[in-house]
Design a protein around this motif. Structure first.
Motif, PDB file in Angstrom:
ATOM      1  N   ASP A  91      25.757 103.521 100.623  1.00 17.10           N
ATOM      2  CA  ASP A  91      26.438 104.386 100.264  1.00 17.10           C
ATOM      3  C   ASP A  91      26.389 105.563 100.568  1.00 17.10           C
ATOM      4  O   ASP A  91      26.906 106.454 100.617  1.00 17.10           O
ATOM      5  CB  ASP A  91      26.365 104.465  98.484  1.00 17.10           C
ATOM      6  CG  ASP A  91      27.362 102.870  98.114  1.00 17.10           C
ATOM      7  OD1 ASP A  91      27.465 101.820  99.666  1.00 17.10           O
ATOM      8  OD2 ASP A  91      27.295 102.187  97.007  1.00 17.10           O
ATOM      9  N   ARG A  92      24.903 106.149 100.168  1.00 18.53           N
ATOM     10  CA  ARG A  92      24.406 107.283 100.295  1.00 18.53           C
ATOM     11  C   ARG A  92      24.665 108.261 101.971  1.00 18.53           C
ATOM     12  O   ARG A  92      24.577 109.189 101.907  1.00 18.53           O
ATOM     13  CB  ARG A  92      23.094 107.597  99.137  1.00 18.53           C
ATOM     14  CG  ARG A  92      22.895 107.585  98.510  1.00 18.53           C
ATOM     15  CD  ARG A  92      21.472 107.720  97.925  1.00 18.53           C
ATOM     16  NE  ARG A  92      21.688 107.555  96.213  1.00 18.53           N
ATOM     17  CZ  ARG A  92      20.661 107.140  95.836  1.00 18.53           C
ATOM     18  NH1 ARG A  92      19.098 106.716  96.331  1.00 18.53           N
ATOM     19  NH2 ARG A  92      21.013 107.346  94.973  1.00 18.53           N
TER      20      ARG A  92
ATOM     21  N   ARG B 224      18.179  95.624  90.662  1.00 17.37           N
ATOM     22  CA  ARG B 224      17.718  96.280  90.925  1.00 17.37           C
ATOM     23  C   ARG B 224      17.455  96.311  92.748  1.00 17.37           C
ATOM     24  O   ARG B 224      18.027  97.465  93.739  1.00 17.37           O
ATOM     25  CB  ARG B 224      16.340  97.134  90.985  1.00 17.37           C
ATOM     26  CG  ARG B 224      14.916  98.060  90.640  1.00 17.37           C
ATOM     27  CD  ARG B 224      14.211  98.311  89.559  1.00 17.37           C
ATOM     28  NE  ARG B 224      13.236  96.903  89.812  1.00 17.37           N
ATOM     29  CZ  ARG B 224      12.481  96.454  89.191  1.00 17.37           C
ATOM     30  NH1 ARG B 224      12.873  96.745  87.676  1.00 17.37           N
ATOM     31  NH2 ARG B 224      11.833  95.658  89.800  1.00 17.37           N
TER      32      ARG B 224
ATOM     33  N   VAL C 102      22.328  99.118  98.717  1.00 20.94           N
ATOM     34  CA  VAL C 102      23.715  98.652  98.572  1.00 20.94           C
ATOM     35  C   VAL C 102      23.803 100.717  98.444  1.00 20.94           C
ATOM     36  O   VAL C 102      24.355 100.998  99.217  1.00 20.94           O
ATOM     37  CB  VAL C 102      24.734  97.956  97.722  1.00 20.94           C
ATOM     38  CG1 VAL C 102      24.387  98.570  96.149  1.00 20.94           C
ATOM     39  CG2 VAL C 102      26.489  98.019  98.323  1.00 20.94           C
ATOM     40  N   LEU C 103      22.547 101.088  97.694  1.00 23.83           N
ATOM     41  CA  LEU C 103      23.062 102.561  97.808  1.00 23.83           C
ATOM     42  C   LEU C 103      22.523 102.865  98.511  1.00 23.83           C
ATOM     43  O   LEU C 103      22.639 104.113  99.406  1.00 23.83           O
ATOM     44  CB  LEU C 103      22.675 103.107  96.264  1.00 23.83           C
ATOM     45  CG  LEU C 103      22.971 102.943  94.987  1.00 23.83           C
ATOM     46  CD1 LEU C 103      22.547 103.033  93.700  1.00 23.83           C
ATOM     47  CD2 LEU C 103      24.244 103.501  95.368  1.00 23.83           C
TER      48      LEU C 103
ATOM     49  N   GLN D 280      12.710 106.510  99.204  1.00 20.66           N
ATOM     50  CA  GLN D 280      13.043 107.708  98.540  1.00 20.66           C
ATOM     51  C   GLN D 280      11.750 108.435  98.632  1.00 20.66           C
ATOM     52  O   GLN D 280      11.085 107.697  98.475  1.00 20.66           O
ATOM     53  CB  GLN D 280      13.525 107.382  97.252  1.00 20.66           C
ATOM     54  CG  GLN D 280      15.257 107.607  97.590  1.00 20.66           C
ATOM     55  CD  GLN D 280      15.191 107.941  95.490  1.00 20.66           C
ATOM     56  OE1 GLN D 280      14.740 108.146  94.661  1.00 20.66           O
ATOM     57  NE2 GLN D 280      16.676 107.944  95.877  1.00 20.66           N
TER      58      GLN D 280
ATOM     59  N   ARG E  31      18.941  94.912  94.976  1.00 16.16           N
ATOM     60  CA  ARG E  31      20.905  94.824  95.654  1.00 16.16           C
ATOM     61  C   ARG E  31      21.499  96.570  95.198  1.00 16.16           C
ATOM     62  O   ARG E  31      21.760  97.200  96.558  1.00 16.16           O
ATOM     63  CB  ARG E  31      21.665  94.171  95.482  1.00 16.16           C
ATOM     64  CG  ARG E  31      21.047  92.559  95.376  1.00 16.16           C
ATOM     65  CD  ARG E  31      21.410  91.199  94.823  1.00 16.16           C
ATOM     66  NE  ARG E  31      23.247  91.401  94.984  1.00 16.16           N
ATOM     67  CZ  ARG E  31      24.074  92.055  93.947  1.00 16.16           C
ATOM     68  NH1 ARG E  31      23.953  90.953  92.745  1.00 16.16           N
ATOM     69  NH2 ARG E  31      25.378  91.641  93.920  1.00 16.16           N
ATOM     70  N   LEU E  32      20.874  97.132  94.664  1.00 14.47           N
ATOM     71  CA  LEU E  32      21.125  98.147  94.111  1.00 14.47           C
ATOM     72  C   LEU E  32      21.137  98.966  95.158  1.00 14.47           C
ATOM     73  O   LEU E  32      21.368 100.095  95.905  1.00 14.47           O
ATOM     74  CB  LEU E  32      20.960  98.680  93.108  1.00 14.47           C
ATOM     75  CG  LEU E  32      22.306  98.552  91.922  1.00 14.47           C
ATOM     76  CD1 LEU E  32      21.434  99.071  89.912  1.00 14.47           C
ATOM     77  CD2 LEU E  32      23.653  99.874  91.808  1.00 14.47           C
ATOM     78  N   LEU E  33      19.102  99.018  95.477  1.00 14.61           N
ATOM     79  CA  LEU E  33      18.456  99.919  96.819  1.00 14.61           C
ATOM     80  C   LEU E  33      19.357 100.009  97.386  1.00 14.61           C
ATOM     81  O   LEU E  33      19.654 100.754  98.253  1.00 14.61           O
ATOM     82  CB  LEU E  33      17.100  99.899  95.551  1.00 14.61           C
ATOM     83  CG  LEU E  33      16.552 100.576  95.015  1.00 14.61           C
ATOM     84  CD1 LEU E  33      15.148  99.940  95.034  1.00 14.61           C
ATOM     85  CD2 LEU E  33      16.790 101.981  95.320  1.00 14.61           C
TER      86      LEU E  33
END
Lengths: 83, 265
Positions: free
Chosen positions: A25-26, A15, A21-22, A63, A17-19
């Motif tokens: 990305d975003r 979770r 990397v996103l 966010q 790592r995704l946050l």
């Protein structure tokens, strides 16, 4: 068996790592660019607030509740009243 | 006039084709007339998943090129009389068709059914763009893994950029036991990261593999728990209010008993 690792759980790592990397990305803002931004920003802030500890400045893309991305900056001013 | 729904994912191998086949079957079992269209030109697979590979005469590119009429290319399903497959071409590549041609074809299909489900190719290239070009709604399939979720995030951004509205999410291949032990992201984790609405959860199920091996669609098996989850998603697609319940690892006693009464296991 590594109990410590088990209790921590790889799902949390996924979770986090995704946050991270996103964000790149975003917003197309890489971690290296965030570091640069932080350094330049602290230079500017230091011109006005020389007592600030630049290590304490924190910049992150987060966010909001309605799911829009925002650049969040935290600049602790300490206890103040020094001047 | 059919509603056109594209099933996509970004990452390959997360269950787009399986989901398209199962949702198409489920909608047909609910009494709707359905066309499932394989938009993965050059790498078609929806035909083998549904066990219809031996019945293909014409394909989507033949219709577009005018080699046959649309109805000649529609293959009737083995089990559901109101379910049809429009196969992709296997020997041509993705550039064999333009976006305008696909939109025109999809509009033709609207007169043929209540629902048109489009199985999108993986990736974000022209094949994907063609697959969502004619869609009224987009369903994104992901698994609770970093690579699949990252790609899903990218697809969500593209859907917004192409004015496709907000897609809805299927979390596929969930392993409740791993979620419980903290070794797999939960559905809530994924939803929090992607910030879109959930339309259903499908657990990891070995029966999907055996069904695919045989060219049968799992939802046809009324005793299959996974099949029932797909049916619930189909109901939600059709606008029914079906609450999404969290998936437990083992079937509950009630589920086992009702499974016996449904004539399975």
């Amino acid at each position: 068996m590594n109990f410590f690792r088990r209790s921590k759980g790889s799902a949390g790592v996924a979770r986090d790592r995704l946050l991270t990397v996103l964000v790149s990305d975003r917003v197309k803002l890489t971690p290296a660019m965030i570091d640069n931004l932080k350094r330049e920003l602290s230079e500017v802030i230091k011109r006005y607030l020389p007592n600030i500890d630049s290590n304490m400045i924190d910049i992150a893309v987060t966010q909001t509740e309605d799911n829009t991305d925002q650049l969040e900056t935290r600049i602790p001013l300490g206890r103040g009243r020094k001047a | 006039m059919a509603k056109v729904i594209t099933v996509t994912s970004g990452k390959g191998g997360v269950g787009k084709t399986t989901s398209t086949a199962n949702l198409g079957t489920a909608l047909a079992m609910l009494g709707y007339k359905v066309v499932v269209m394989d938009a993965d030109i050059g790498l078609r697979n929806l035909d083998v998943v549904m066990g219809l590979e031996n019945r293909i005469v014409y394909d989507l590119v033949d219709v577009i090129e005018g080699n046959c009429r649309l109805r000649q290319a529609l293959i009737k399903d083995k089990h559901q009389s109101e379910l049809y497959l429009l196969p992709a071409a296997q020997t041509k590549d993705k550039d064999a068709v333009s976006q305008e041609e696909i939109i025109e074809l999809v509009d033709q299909l609207r007169d043929e059914a209540d629902y048109v489900l489009i199985d999108s190719p993986a990736g974000i290239e022209s094949g994907f763009k063609n697959a969502i070009a004619g869609a009224d709604e987009v369903i994104i399939v992901t698994t609770p893994e970093v690579s699949a979720v990252r790609d899903a995030d990218r697809i969500i951004g593209l859907c917004e950029a192409y004015d496709k509205g907000q897609p809805r999410l299927i979390v596929n291949r969930l392993r409740p036991k791993m979620v419980k032990s903290g070794e797999m992201m939960s559905v809530d984790d994924v939803l929090q990261i992607l910030a879109i609405d959930l339309i259903g959860i499908i657990p990891e199920d070995e029966d999907v593999i055996t069904a695919t091996n045989k060219g049968e669609v799992l939802t046809l098996d009324k005793s299959s728990r996974t099949g029932r989850y797909y049916t619930d998603i189909a109901r939600r697609l059709a606008g029914e209010e079906v609450p999404i319940e969290p998936i437990e690892d083992n079937p509950t006693l009630f589920e086992r008993i009702s499974g016996i009464f449904r004539g399975g296991r």
